[in-house]
Scaffold this motif. Structure first.
Motif, PDB file in Angstrom:
ATOM      1  N   ALA A 130       0.834  -1.205   0.000  1.00 30.91           N
ATOM      2  CA  ALA A 130       0.000   0.000   0.000  1.00 30.91           C
ATOM      3  C   ALA A 130       0.867   1.253   0.000  1.00 30.91           C
ATOM      4  CB  ALA A 130      -0.922  -0.011   1.219  1.00 30.91           C
ATOM      5  N   PHE A 131       1.938   1.237   0.775  1.00 32.56           N
ATOM      6  CA  PHE A 131       2.862   2.363   0.826  1.00 32.56           C
ATOM      7  C   PHE A 131       3.504   2.575  -0.539  1.00 32.56           C
ATOM      8  CE2 PHE A 131       7.163   3.907   2.633  1.00 32.56           C
ATOM      9  CZ  PHE A 131       6.767   5.228   2.567  1.00 32.56           C
ATOM     10  N   ALA A 132       3.908   1.487  -1.193  1.00 31.53           N
ATOM     11  CA  ALA A 132       4.550   1.586  -2.511  1.00 31.53           C
ATOM     12  C   ALA A 132       3.591   2.119  -3.562  1.00 31.53           C
ATOM     13  CB  ALA A 132       5.089   0.215  -2.924  1.00 31.53           C
ATOM     14  N   ARG A 133       2.326   1.716  -3.501  1.00 31.44           N
ATOM     15  CA  ARG A 133       1.348   2.221  -4.469  1.00 31.44           C
ATOM     16  C   ARG A 133       1.193   3.731  -4.316  1.00 31.44           C
ATOM     17  NH1 ARG A 133      -1.753  -2.519  -3.202  1.00 31.44           N
ATOM     18  NH2 ARG A 133      -3.025  -1.256  -1.781  1.00 31.44           N
ATOM     19  N   TRP A 134       1.188   4.213  -3.064  1.00 36.31           N
ATOM     20  CA  TRP A 134       1.059   5.651  -2.831  1.00 36.31           C
ATOM     21  C   TRP A 134       2.284   6.401  -3.360  1.00 36.31           C
ATOM     22  CZ3 TRP A 134       4.102   8.905   0.210  1.00 36.31           C
ATOM     23  CH2 TRP A 134       3.632  10.221   0.315  1.00 36.31           C
ATOM     24  N   VAL A 135       3.492   5.872  -3.079  1.00 34.94           N
ATOM     25  CA  VAL A 135       4.710   6.529  -3.548  1.00 34.94           C
ATOM     26  C   VAL A 135       4.738   6.574  -5.077  1.00 34.94           C
ATOM     27  CG1 VAL A 135       7.234   6.341  -3.670  1.00 34.94           C
ATOM     28  CG2 VAL A 135       6.062   5.996  -1.486  1.00 34.94           C
ATOM     29  N   ALA A 136       4.375   5.463  -5.720  1.00 31.25           N
ATOM     30  CA  ALA A 136       4.388   5.405  -7.179  1.00 31.25           C
ATOM     31  C   ALA A 136       3.377   6.370  -7.784  1.00 31.25           C
ATOM     32  CB  ALA A 136       4.106   3.973  -7.646  1.00 31.25           C
ATOM     33  N   ALA A 137       2.207   6.511  -7.128  1.00 34.31           N
ATOM     34  CA  ALA A 137       1.192   7.436  -7.634  1.00 34.31           C
ATOM     35  C   ALA A 137       1.571   8.892  -7.360  1.00 34.31           C
ATOM     36  CB  ALA A 137      -0.163   7.115  -6.982  1.00 34.31           C
ATOM     37  N   ARG A 138       2.253   9.143  -6.242  1.00 34.13           N
ATOM     38  CA  ARG A 138       2.629  10.515  -5.876  1.00 34.13           C
ATOM     39  C   ARG A 138       3.769  11.040  -6.755  1.00 34.13           C
ATOM     40  NH1 ARG A 138       4.378  14.693  -5.381  1.00 34.13           N
ATOM     41  NH2 ARG A 138       4.273  16.221  -3.675  1.00 34.13           N
ATOM     42  N   TRP A 139       4.701  10.166  -7.121  1.00 28.72           N
ATOM     43  CA  TRP A 139       5.832  10.558  -7.970  1.00 28.72           C
ATOM     44  C   TRP A 139       5.907   9.625  -9.189  1.00 28.72           C
ATOM     45  CZ3 TRP A 139       6.457  10.376  -2.557  1.00 28.72           C
ATOM     46  CH2 TRP A 139       6.689  11.625  -1.948  1.00 28.72           C
TER      47      TRP A 139
ATOM     48  N   THR B 145       9.904  -3.545  -8.061  1.00 25.63           N
ATOM     49  CA  THR B 145       8.915  -4.607  -8.117  1.00 25.63           C
ATOM     50  C   THR B 145       9.593  -5.947  -7.879  1.00 25.63           C
ATOM     51  OG1 THR B 145       7.574  -3.361  -9.688  1.00 25.63           O
ATOM     52  CG2 THR B 145       7.143  -5.723  -9.512  1.00 25.63           C
ATOM     53  N   ARG B 146       9.163  -6.622  -6.866  1.00 26.15           N
ATOM     54  CA  ARG B 146       9.604  -7.995  -6.624  1.00 26.15           C
ATOM     55  C   ARG B 146       8.402  -8.866  -6.992  1.00 26.15           C
ATOM     56  NH1 ARG B 146      12.109  -6.396  -0.721  1.00 26.15           N
ATOM     57  NH2 ARG B 146      13.789  -5.048  -1.498  1.00 26.15           N
ATOM     58  N   ILE B 147       7.817  -9.508  -5.980  1.00 33.22           N
ATOM     59  CA  ILE B 147       6.528 -10.140  -6.236  1.00 33.22           C
ATOM     60  C   ILE B 147       5.465  -9.049  -6.217  1.00 33.22           C
ATOM     61  CG2 ILE B 147       4.846 -11.808  -5.370  1.00 33.22           C
ATOM     62  CD1 ILE B 147       7.160 -13.371  -4.190  1.00 33.22           C
ATOM     63  N   VAL B 148       5.672  -8.055  -5.345  1.00 30.92           N
ATOM     64  CA  VAL B 148       4.824  -6.874  -5.295  1.00 30.92           C
ATOM     65  C   VAL B 148       5.747  -5.665  -5.352  1.00 30.92           C
ATOM     66  CG1 VAL B 148       3.008  -7.998  -3.959  1.00 30.92           C
ATOM     67  CG2 VAL B 148       4.866  -6.832  -2.779  1.00 30.92           C
ATOM     68  N   ARG B 149       5.200  -4.506  -5.672  1.00 29.64           N
ATOM     69  CA  ARG B 149       6.002  -3.297  -5.698  1.00 29.64           C
ATOM     70  C   ARG B 149       6.262  -2.834  -4.268  1.00 29.64           C
ATOM     71  NH1 ARG B 149       7.634   0.549  -9.180  1.00 29.64           N
ATOM     72  NH2 ARG B 149       6.536  -0.451 -10.911  1.00 29.64           N
ATOM     73  N   THR B 150       7.506  -2.498  -3.970  1.00 27.37           N
ATOM     74  CA  THR B 150       7.880  -1.986  -2.658  1.00 27.37           C
ATOM     75  C   THR B 150       8.670  -0.695  -2.833  1.00 27.37           C
ATOM     76  OG1 THR B 150       9.953  -3.256  -2.607  1.00 27.37           O
ATOM     77  CG2 THR B 150       8.000  -4.304  -1.646  1.00 27.37           C
ATOM     78  N   VAL B 151       8.692   0.107  -1.788  1.00 25.44           N
ATOM     79  CA  VAL B 151       9.488   1.333  -1.805  1.00 25.44           C
ATOM     80  C   VAL B 151      10.933   0.973  -1.485  1.00 25.44           C
ATOM     81  CG1 VAL B 151       9.779   3.633  -0.804  1.00 25.44           C
ATOM     82  CG2 VAL B 151       7.487   2.644  -1.021  1.00 25.44           C
ATOM     83  N   LYS B 152      11.865   1.513  -2.263  1.00 29.37           N
ATOM     84  CA  LYS B 152      13.267   1.240  -1.996  1.00 29.37           C
ATOM     85  C   LYS B 152      13.632   1.749  -0.603  1.00 29.37           C
ATOM     86  CE  LYS B 152      14.698   1.172  -6.838  1.00 29.37           C
ATOM     87  NZ  LYS B 152      15.565   1.787  -7.882  1.00 29.37           N
ATOM     88  N   GLU B 153      14.542   1.040   0.034  1.00 25.26           N
ATOM     89  CA  GLU B 153      14.853   1.317   1.431  1.00 25.26           C
ATOM     90  C   GLU B 153      15.274   2.770   1.663  1.00 25.26           C
ATOM     91  OE1 GLU B 153      17.570  -1.381   3.214  1.00 25.26           O
ATOM     92  OE2 GLU B 153      16.336  -3.157   2.829  1.00 25.26           O
ATOM     93  N   TRP B 154      16.091   3.326   0.754  1.00 21.20           N
ATOM     94  CA  TRP B 154      16.587   4.685   0.981  1.00 21.20           C
ATOM     95  C   TRP B 154      15.467   5.718   0.905  1.00 21.20           C
ATOM     96  CZ3 TRP B 154      16.052   8.490  -2.699  1.00 21.20           C
ATOM     97  CH2 TRP B 154      15.765   8.085  -4.011  1.00 21.20           C
ATOM     98  N   ARG B 155      14.516   5.502  -0.026  1.00 17.19           N
ATOM     99  CA  ARG B 155      13.407   6.437  -0.156  1.00 17.19           C
ATOM    100  C   ARG B 155      12.418   6.267   1.000  1.00 17.19           C
ATOM    101  NH1 ARG B 155      11.957  11.368  -0.954  1.00 17.19           N
ATOM    102  NH2 ARG B 155       9.970  11.665  -2.036  1.00 17.19           N
TER     103      ARG B 155
END
Length: 204
Positions: free
Chosen positions: A91-100, A110-120
């Motif tokens: 859910a966090f990754a979907r928001w980040v991808a939609a925001r930027w 994207t692994r099995i699901v999209r995740t936010v990279k650790e640094w971001r």
């Protein structure tokens, strides 16, 4: 070869009995185990009492006072901390991808699901942590908010909650000379009641 011969020192040095060393180590091993168990138990009881006193009367510290009346240490309450915790990475990754959207490949992966990279994720969580982290009475968690730098709008972030990140605890601070005074009280039997459980019989 006898046990004493096995530990015979060089000429001129006093003889130290292996049997004496063995029973000393065994006794100290038992004592250390019992002290560790007793310390864990008393810390839990002290924490519960401090929490109750803080809630009831606002008390956050108490003196450790010998039966003689001498204060040797202070026990102080340390409040737990709260902060933003990612509880739903997708859910966090979907928001980040939609925001930027133009930087979605840079900020997410994207692994099995999209995740936010650790640094971001660390950057965003730090920005959320800079806001008010309080949790209201009766609440254990609440939604994490992020301040949009372009509009100043506070945005609720999917997949991230403000929740306790460390438990309440307490610290013991010795006064100058407090350890010596406590050791003397132990040695002379002044603290016999406090240490009775440690020297009581039975396996623990």
């Amino acid at each position: 070869m006898t046990a004493e011969q096995a530990t015979a020192p060089a000429a001129g040095q006093p003889v130290e009995s292996l049997r004496d060393l063995a029973i000393e180590e065994a006794a100290l091993d038992l004592l250390a185990a019992r002290v560790a168990a007793a310390k864990k138990d008393v810390r839990a009881r002290t924490q519960a009492a401090l929490d109750a006193a803080a809630k009831r009367d606002g008390v956050e510290r108490v003196g450790a006072i010998l039966p003689t009346g001498e204060q040797v240490a202070t026990v102080s309450l340390r409040k737990g901390t709260v902060g933003p915790v990612v509880v739903d990475e997708e859910a966090f990754a979907r928001w980040v991808a939609a925001r930027w959207p133009e930087q979605r490949q840079e900020f997410t992966e994207t692994r099995i699901v999209r995740t936010v990279k650790e640094w971001r994720a660390a950057e965003l969580v730090a920005q959320m942590a800079a806001l008010d982290l309080s949790i209201g009475p009766g609440q254990s968690t609440r939604a994490a908010m992020w301040a949009d730098p372009d509009t100043g709008e506070l945005v609720e972030i999917p997949g991230v909650l403000i929740k306790p990140t460390s438990a309440r605890t307490h610290t013991l601070t010795w006064r100058k000379g407090g350890k010596d005074a406590t050791a003397k009280a132990w040695r002379t039997g002044t603290l016999a009641r406090q240490f009775a459980a440690i020297t009581a019989g039975g396996e623990q």
